[in-house]
Design an enzyme around this catalytic site. Structure first.
Site, mmCIF file in Angstrom:
data_model
loop_
_atom_site.group_PDB
_atom_site.id
_atom_site.type_symbol
_atom_site.label_atom_id
_atom_site.label_comp_id
_atom_site.label_asym_id
_atom_site.label_seq_id
_atom_site.Cartn_x
_atom_site.Cartn_y
_atom_site.Cartn_z
ATOM 1 N N ASP A 119 6.463 -0.825 1.462
ATOM 2 C CA ASP A 119 5.745 -2.080 1.709
ATOM 3 C C ASP A 119 6.690 -3.281 1.672
ATOM 4 O OD1 ASP A 119 3.793 -4.025 1.964
ATOM 5 O OD2 ASP A 119 3.168 -3.916 -0.135
ATOM 6 N N ASP A 165 4.719 -7.577 7.600
ATOM 7 C CA ASP A 165 4.251 -6.803 6.449
ATOM 8 C C ASP A 165 3.918 -5.368 6.830
ATOM 9 O OD1 ASP A 165 3.211 -5.880 4.099
ATOM 10 O OD2 ASP A 165 1.397 -7.098 4.160
#
Ligand code: NAG
Ligand code: NAG
Ligand code: NAG
Ligand code: NAG
Ligand code: NAG
Length: 510
Positions: A75, A284
Site C-alpha cells: 500500500d 494509492d
C-alpha cells in the site's frame, strides 16, 4: 542460512540483488477481502450482486524467529506494516488468507505497546487494532531486518495484513515513538544496506495478469514505454497530506493532475477536466478504484451512459470492455507525463447480472467514482497502466506509460544515493491547487440512479465502436479473469478498497 526462507517463499531473488542495493519482487493480484460495511450497503440496492470488483496486490514477507510466512497488501497510501494474529477474529473464523501470525511461536517477539495499535483506513468501519510489537521481518526473502516496529492485529476488518510503504509522517498514531514517527520497514531496508535510498518502483501490470512487481531501490526499464518524467510531490487537501512538523512538506504521494480526456473509438479527444485544471491527486495502490472530481466524473459517466447503482458504483454494460476507447491523463502541465487507460482495463467485474440488466452483457463497474473525504485518488484502475517510481527521500515521483504483460522480463537499474532516478529525462513542474475537503461532492450530477430490481443502461454519447454496443457482446477476458480471482465466493454489493489514502484518522484530525 537464507535458503530456508527463500525456498519457503518460492521467490527468485538472487542474494546478489541485496548487495546491489535493490530488491526486485513479485506482487500477486488477488480479489479483495469482504468487509463488514458491505452488508450495510447491500440494503441500498436490492439485487444480489457479485463481488468481483476490488483487487489487491500482495507481497510475501516473513515475520518472527523462525520465520512465519505472510502475504500482505502493498500500500503506497499508508506507512505501517501490520499482520493478523492467530487470535484475531478473522483468523479464528479461518479467513486469514495471507497467513496468520502466532506470537507464541516466535522467539524474537517483543510487545512494546499492548493494545496501542489501531490503524483506521478510509473505508467506513475499516480499522485494525492490537499490539505494537518489535519483531524480525524479512521482505520477499531478504536477509532479516531485526527490531522492526510492526502492528499485530487482534481485531479488525481485514483478512490479511498491509505493508504501508509511504512516508513516516503518515504513520498510524499513537505509535511507540515520542515524536510520532518510527523507522518503517523501508527505513530499515535502507539502514540495513538493502537499498541505497528510500525509493521504489511499482508495476501492477494489466488487469488480465495475475503478477505485478515492486522494485525496491530500482527501476525496471522493461516495464514502461516512452520515458519517465519526474513530478515534484504536492500537498494534499487542507487538513491532510501535510507533515505535522513541516507544513511545506508532503506526507503522501500527491502529484498534480492537469488534464483528463476521453479518447473515443475513432481516436477523437473530448476534454473532461475543466480548463485550467490543476488538482493535487493521491497515487494509492491500496485503493482499488479511481476517485475523480465531480466535473470529470459527471462528464465521463454522462458520456458513457452510466447508471448510479450504489454508494460508490457507476455501472456500464460489461461489453464496454471490448472498445478501443480510453481515458488519457496528463500530469504537471503540457510537458508532463501522459498515461492512457483503455476502457478494457477500466471496465471489469460484473456487478449486475444479465438477468437484472437491460443489456445481455450484464453491468460492470465503471472503475471511476467520486472523491471520499475530499480526496481525489488514482487507485489501481489508473495505476495498472502507469509505471511509477516513488522517491520518498526527494519528495518526487516519476511516471511513464506501463508496458503491459511484462511480468517475466527485467532490466534493472539500481537507484543510487542522491536525487537522480535512472531513466528520468525531465521534470514537469506545474503545481496543483488543493481541493477543499468540503468542495468535493461524492456523486456525479444528473446521472440516473437505479432504483428497482432491474437496471436500465443509459445511452452513451461517446463513440465507443460497434463491439462495445453489440447486443450479444460478452465482457472481455477482463471480466472472466476477475471472476477467476474471487477469493471469497459470497454474493455482495460491489465494493472498493480505500486503504490509507492519507486518511488515517489521526492525520485527518491534525
Ligand atoms: C508467495 O509464496 C507462495 C508460496 O507460499 C507462492 O505460491 C506465491 O507465488 C508467492 N507470491 C509472490 C508474489 O511471490
Ligand atoms: C537478527 O535476528 C535473527 C533471528 O531473529 C538472529 O539470528 C540474528 O543474529 C539477528 N541479527 C542481528 C544483527 O542481531
Ligand atoms: C480503532 O479506532 C477506530 C476509529 O477511531 C474506532 O472506531 C475503533 O473502535 C478502534 N478500535 C479499537 C479496538 O480500539
Ligand atoms: C523521531 O524519533 C525517532 C525515534 O523514535 C527517530 O528515529 C526520528 O529521527 C525522529 N524524527 C524526528 C523528526 O525527530
Ligand atoms: C480499434 O482501432 C483500430 C485502429 O485504430 C481498428 O482497426 C479496430 O477495428 C478497432 N477495434 C474496435 C473493436 O473498434
Amino acid at each position: 542460512m537464507f535458503l530456508t526462507p527463500l525456498s519457503l517463499l518460492g521467490a527468485v531473488i538472487p542474494l546478489a540483488a541485496a548487495s546491489a542495493g535493490y530488491l526486485h519482487l513479485d506482487l500477486e493480484k488477488r480479489a479483495a477481502d469482504l468487509r463488514s460495511p458491505i452488508a450495510k450497503r447491500q440494503q441500498d440496492f436490492n439485487a444480489p450482486l457479485t463481488q468481483n470488483q476490488g483487487v489487491e496486490y500482495l507481497i510475501n514477507i516473513t515475520v518472527g524467529t523462525p520465520p512465519q510466512k505472510m502475504a500482505v497488501t502493498l500500500d503506497t497510501g499508508s506507512s505501517d506494516l501490520w499482520i493478523p494474529s492467530v487470535l484475531s477474529a478473522p483468523c479464528k473464523r479461518g479467513q486469514c488468507d495471507g497467513g496468520q501470525f502466532n506470537p507464541q511461536s516466535s522467539s524474537s517477539y517483543v510487545i512494546i505497546d499492548e493494545g496501542g495499535f489501531n490503524i483506521t483506513y478510509a473505508g467506513p468501519g475499516d480499522s485494525d487494532a492490537g499490539n505494537w510489537v518489535q519483531e524480525t521481518v524479512s521482505i520477499g526473502g531478504s536477509r532479516s531486518i531485526n527490531n522492526t516496529i510492526i502492528g499485530v492485529a487482534l481485531e479488525g476488518a481485514d483478512n490479511h495484513g498491509v505493508m504501508g510503504v509511504g512516508f513516516d509522517t503518515n504513520e498510524a498514531e499513537p505509535n511507540p515513538s515520542r515524536n510520532g514517527t518510527y523507522a518503517s520497514v523501508v527505513d530499515h531496508m535502507v539502514s540495513e544496506g538493502l537499498l541505497n535510498r528510500k525509493a521504489y518502483s511499482l508495476y501492477l501490470n494489466d488487469f488480465s495478469q495475475t503478477t505485478g512487481s515492486i522494485c525496491f531501490g530500482c527501476v525496471d526499464t522493461t516495464k514502461y514505454t516512452g520515458s519517465l518524467v519526474a513530478l515534484p510531490l504536492q500537498l494534499g487537501p487542507s487538513g491532510s497530506g501535510v507533515e505535522g512538523t513541516d507544513p511545506t512538506r508532503p506526507n503522501a504521494f500527491y502529484v498534480t493532475l492537469t488534464s483528463v480526456s476521453f479518447v473515443d473509438a475513432n481516436g477523437a479527444l473530448t476534454q473532461l477536466s475543466p480548463d485550467g485544471y490543476a488538482q493535487s491527486v493521491l497515487l494509492d495502490s491500496g485503493t482499488s478504484q479511481t476517485l475523480l472530481n465531480n466535473e470529470i466524473l459527471t462528464a465521463l459517466a454522462t458520456g458513457l451512459g452510466a447508471v448510479y447503482t450504489d454508494e460508490q458504483t457507476y455501472t456500464v454494460p460489461c461489453s464496454y470492455s471490448n472498445t478501443n476507447a480510453s481515458i488519457l491523463y496528463q500530469f504537471g502541465g503540457s510537458d508532463g507525463p501522459r498515461v492512457t487507460v483503455p476502457l478494457s482495463e477500466l471496465v471489469y467485474g460484473e456487478t449486475v447480472p444479465p438477468s437484472q440488466f437491460s443489456k445481455p452483457s450484464g453491468g460492470c463497474d465503471m472503475g471511476v467514482t467520486g472523491p471520499i473525504e475530499g480526496q481525489v485518488i488514482l487507485g489501481d484502475t489508473f495505476l495498472r497502466n502507469a509505471y511509477v517510481v516513488y522517491d520518498i527521500d526527494n519528495y518526487q515521483v516519476a511516471i511513464a506509460q506501463a508496458a503491459g504483460g511484462k511480468a517475466g522480463s527485467s532490466s534493472i537499474q539500481a537507484i543510487p544515493t542522491g536525487t537522480s532516478i535512472p531513466g528520468v529525462s525531465s521534470t514537469a513542474t506545474a503545481s496543483g491547487t488543493q481541493l477543499d475537503e468540503y468542495a468535493a461532492t461524492a456523486t456525479a450530477t444528473g446521472i440516473p440512479v437505479a432504483t428497482g430490481r432491474t437496471v436500465t443502461a443509459g445511452s452513451p454519447t461517446f463513440i465507443l465502436g460497434a463491439s462495445a454496443t453489440a447486443s450479444n457482446a460478452q465482457a472481455s477476458g477482463a471480466s472472466s479473469s476477475s471472476t477467476a480471482n474471487i477469493a471469497v465466493p459470497v454474493a455482495a454489493v460491489p465494493q472498493t478498497l480505500f486503504l490509507g489514502a492519507g486518511l488515517v484518522v489521526g492525520a485527518l484530525l491534525l
